[in-house]
Design a protein around this motif. Structure first.
Motif, PDB file in Angstrom:
ATOM      1  N   LEU A  72       0.832  -1.202   0.000  1.00 38.01           N
ATOM      2  CA  LEU A  72       0.000   0.000   0.000  1.00 38.01           C
ATOM      3  C   LEU A  72       0.870   1.257   0.000  1.00 38.01           C
ATOM      4  O   LEU A  72       0.621   2.198  -0.765  1.00 38.01           O
ATOM      5  CB  LEU A  72      -0.937   0.010   1.201  1.00 38.01           C
ATOM      6  CG  LEU A  72      -2.008  -1.075   1.240  1.00 38.01           C
ATOM      7  CD1 LEU A  72      -2.761  -1.011   2.561  1.00 38.01           C
ATOM      8  CD2 LEU A  72      -2.958  -0.958   0.061  1.00 38.01           C
ATOM      9  N   ALA A  73       1.890   1.278   0.852  1.00 38.54           N
ATOM     10  CA  ALA A  73       2.785   2.441   0.918  1.00 38.54           C
ATOM     11  C   ALA A  73       3.592   2.576  -0.374  1.00 38.54           C
ATOM     12  O   ALA A  73       3.772   3.684  -0.891  1.00 38.54           O
ATOM     13  CB  ALA A  73       3.711   2.327   2.121  1.00 38.54           C
ATOM     14  N   ILE A  74       4.082   1.450  -0.897  1.00 37.72           N
ATOM     15  CA  ILE A  74       4.827   1.494  -2.158  1.00 37.72           C
ATOM     16  C   ILE A  74       3.957   2.087  -3.254  1.00 37.72           C
ATOM     17  O   ILE A  74       4.358   3.012  -3.961  1.00 37.72           O
ATOM     18  CB  ILE A  74       5.334   0.091  -2.547  1.00 37.72           C
ATOM     19  CG1 ILE A  74       6.433  -0.374  -1.590  1.00 37.72           C
ATOM     20  CG2 ILE A  74       5.822   0.081  -3.999  1.00 37.72           C
ATOM     21  CD1 ILE A  74       6.845  -1.834  -1.773  1.00 37.72           C
ATOM     22  N   TYR A 130      -3.778   6.898   4.262  1.00 31.30           N
ATOM     23  CA  TYR A 130      -3.394   6.555   2.887  1.00 31.30           C
ATOM     24  C   TYR A 130      -4.096   7.477   1.903  1.00 31.30           C
ATOM     25  O   TYR A 130      -5.241   7.878   2.118  1.00 31.30           O
ATOM     26  CB  TYR A 130      -3.776   5.105   2.567  1.00 31.30           C
ATOM     27  CG  TYR A 130      -2.969   4.104   3.344  1.00 31.30           C
ATOM     28  CD1 TYR A 130      -1.724   3.700   2.896  1.00 31.30           C
ATOM     29  CD2 TYR A 130      -3.440   3.586   4.539  1.00 31.30           C
ATOM     30  CE1 TYR A 130      -0.960   2.797   3.616  1.00 31.30           C
ATOM     31  CE2 TYR A 130      -2.688   2.681   5.269  1.00 31.30           C
ATOM     32  CZ  TYR A 130      -1.443   2.291   4.802  1.00 31.30           C
ATOM     33  OH  TYR A 130      -0.699   1.407   5.520  1.00 31.30           O
ATOM     34  N   ASP A 131      -3.397   7.763   0.822  1.00 34.66           N
ATOM     35  CA  ASP A 131      -3.990   8.471  -0.304  1.00 34.66           C
ATOM     36  C   ASP A 131      -4.508   7.389  -1.251  1.00 34.66           C
ATOM     37  O   ASP A 131      -3.792   6.905  -2.119  1.00 34.66           O
ATOM     38  CB  ASP A 131      -2.944   9.362  -0.981  1.00 34.66           C
ATOM     39  CG  ASP A 131      -3.508  10.153  -2.147  1.00 34.66           C
ATOM     40  OD1 ASP A 131      -4.573   9.771  -2.689  1.00 34.66           O
ATOM     41  OD2 ASP A 131      -2.871  11.145  -2.537  1.00 34.66           O
ATOM     42  N   TRP A 132      -5.764   6.987  -1.035  1.00 35.63           N
ATOM     43  CA  TRP A 132      -6.328   5.854  -1.776  1.00 35.63           C
ATOM     44  C   TRP A 132      -6.376   6.125  -3.273  1.00 35.63           C
ATOM     45  O   TRP A 132      -6.150   5.220  -4.078  1.00 35.63           O
ATOM     46  CB  TRP A 132      -7.713   5.507  -1.223  1.00 35.63           C
ATOM     47  CG  TRP A 132      -7.652   5.107   0.216  1.00 35.63           C
ATOM     48  CD1 TRP A 132      -8.049   5.856   1.295  1.00 35.63           C
ATOM     49  CD2 TRP A 132      -7.133   3.887   0.759  1.00 35.63           C
ATOM     50  NE1 TRP A 132      -7.808   5.156   2.464  1.00 35.63           N
ATOM     51  CE2 TRP A 132      -7.250   3.950   2.164  1.00 35.63           C
ATOM     52  CE3 TRP A 132      -6.589   2.741   0.187  1.00 35.63           C
ATOM     53  CZ2 TRP A 132      -6.847   2.923   3.006  1.00 35.63           C
ATOM     54  CZ3 TRP A 132      -6.173   1.705   1.025  1.00 35.63           C
ATOM     55  CH2 TRP A 132      -6.308   1.804   2.409  1.00 35.63           C
ATOM     56  N   ALA A 133      -6.642   7.357  -3.668  1.00 35.02           N
ATOM     57  CA  ALA A 133      -6.690   7.688  -5.098  1.00 35.02           C
ATOM     58  C   ALA A 133      -5.315   7.520  -5.738  1.00 35.02           C
ATOM     59  O   ALA A 133      -5.201   7.018  -6.857  1.00 35.02           O
ATOM     60  CB  ALA A 133      -7.211   9.112  -5.301  1.00 35.02           C
ATOM     61  N   ALA A 134      -4.264   7.908  -5.034  1.00 42.51           N
ATOM     62  CA  ALA A 134      -2.906   7.745  -5.564  1.00 42.51           C
ATOM     63  C   ALA A 134      -2.558   6.260  -5.692  1.00 42.51           C
ATOM     64  O   ALA A 134      -1.962   5.834  -6.689  1.00 42.51           O
ATOM     65  CB  ALA A 134      -1.893   8.453  -4.670  1.00 42.51           C
ATOM     66  N   GLU A 173     -13.051  -1.869  -0.856  1.00 46.83           N
ATOM     67  CA  GLU A 173     -14.030  -0.777  -0.905  1.00 46.83           C
ATOM     68  C   GLU A 173     -13.378   0.560  -1.223  1.00 46.83           C
ATOM     69  O   GLU A 173     -14.001   1.429  -1.832  1.00 46.83           O
ATOM     70  CB  GLU A 173     -14.806  -0.698   0.409  1.00 46.83           C
ATOM     71  CG  GLU A 173     -15.791  -1.839   0.554  1.00 46.83           C
ATOM     72  CD  GLU A 173     -16.495  -1.866   1.894  1.00 46.83           C
ATOM     73  OE1 GLU A 173     -16.121  -1.099   2.818  1.00 46.83           O
ATOM     74  OE2 GLU A 173     -17.427  -2.691   2.035  1.00 46.83           O
ATOM     75  N   ARG A 174     -12.134   0.747  -0.835  1.00 47.90           N
ATOM     76  CA  ARG A 174     -11.427   2.010  -1.102  1.00 47.90           C
ATOM     77  C   ARG A 174     -10.737   2.015  -2.469  1.00 47.90           C
ATOM     78  O   ARG A 174     -10.527   3.076  -3.038  1.00 47.90           O
ATOM     79  CB  ARG A 174     -10.381   2.249  -0.014  1.00 47.90           C
ATOM     80  CG  ARG A 174     -10.980   2.586   1.329  1.00 47.90           C
ATOM     81  CD  ARG A 174      -9.932   2.533   2.429  1.00 47.90           C
ATOM     82  NE  ARG A 174     -10.438   2.991   3.708  1.00 47.90           N
ATOM     83  CZ  ARG A 174     -10.994   2.200   4.617  1.00 47.90           C
ATOM     84  NH1 ARG A 174     -11.135   0.907   4.374  1.00 47.90           N
ATOM     85  NH2 ARG A 174     -11.411   2.698   5.754  1.00 47.90           N
TER      86      ARG A 174
END
Length: 178
Positions: A77-79, A112-116, A146-147
């Motif tokens: 997720l972070a990557i 988290y920036d889910w869109a990114a 969901e995100r």
């Protein structure tokens, strides 16, 4: 096309546990350049200092497939949030985006920036188990799905490999990877 795969082990693990060696062999036989780094400080060192080291160790591009197990899936997720170029696929096995149990989880970001994240991967899979003993379960997979969209796969397969759960092959992963 030069396809490559980067496989990330889980917390307190290494690249030679469970299905990781099997998947390396399968992908190499299909022509992938496969990297399975050993990160002993995964989920020990805070993500704010750990992630820059991981990003410096690898080059990601449109021909890259990322696979992570447990803490390695959380790392994905972070990557995905912080890379400059979108990757082809990411598969999070027993992944999670919030604290799954009472243990510290320094691999998780505060937010988290889910869109990114979504913008940086073409095809996204979440494979979780209803019977995961660490809380990396179907609810965690659902929260990410969901995100982010993608595909959620739910089974009753424990942690998909653990000290007491041999999981020497994982045919599903081989089929999911293009």
């Amino acid at each position: 096309m030069n396809r490559k795969a980067v496989l990330f082990h889980g917390t307190a693990a290494h690249p030679d546990v469970a299905w990781l060696p099997w998947l390396r062999g399968r992908l190499a036989a299909r022509g992938y350049a496969v990297v399975a780094p050993h990160y002993p400080t995964l989920n020990v060192e805070p993500i704010t200092t750990f992630l820059p080291k991981v990003l410096a160790d690898h080059r990601f591009d449109a021909n890259t497939v990322l696979v992570g197990h447990s803490g390695g899936a959380a790392l994905l997720l972070a990557i995905l949030e912080h890379i400059d170029t979108p990757v082809d696929q990411a598969i999070l096995v027993a992944g999670y985006c919030t604290q799954p149990n009472t243990e510290d989880e320094p691999v998780l970001q505060d937010a988290y920036d889910w869109a990114a994240i979504r913008a940086n991967v073409r095809d996204l899979y979440f494979i979780n188990s209803r019977t995961d003993p660490y809380g990396c379960d179907d609810r965690q997979g659902r929260a990410m799905f969901e995100r982010l969209g993608g595909t959620q796969i739910v089974r009753d397969d424990g942690h998909y490999g653990d000290f007491d759960q041999p999981y020497e092959s994982f045919e599903l992963l081989d089929r999911l990877i293009d």
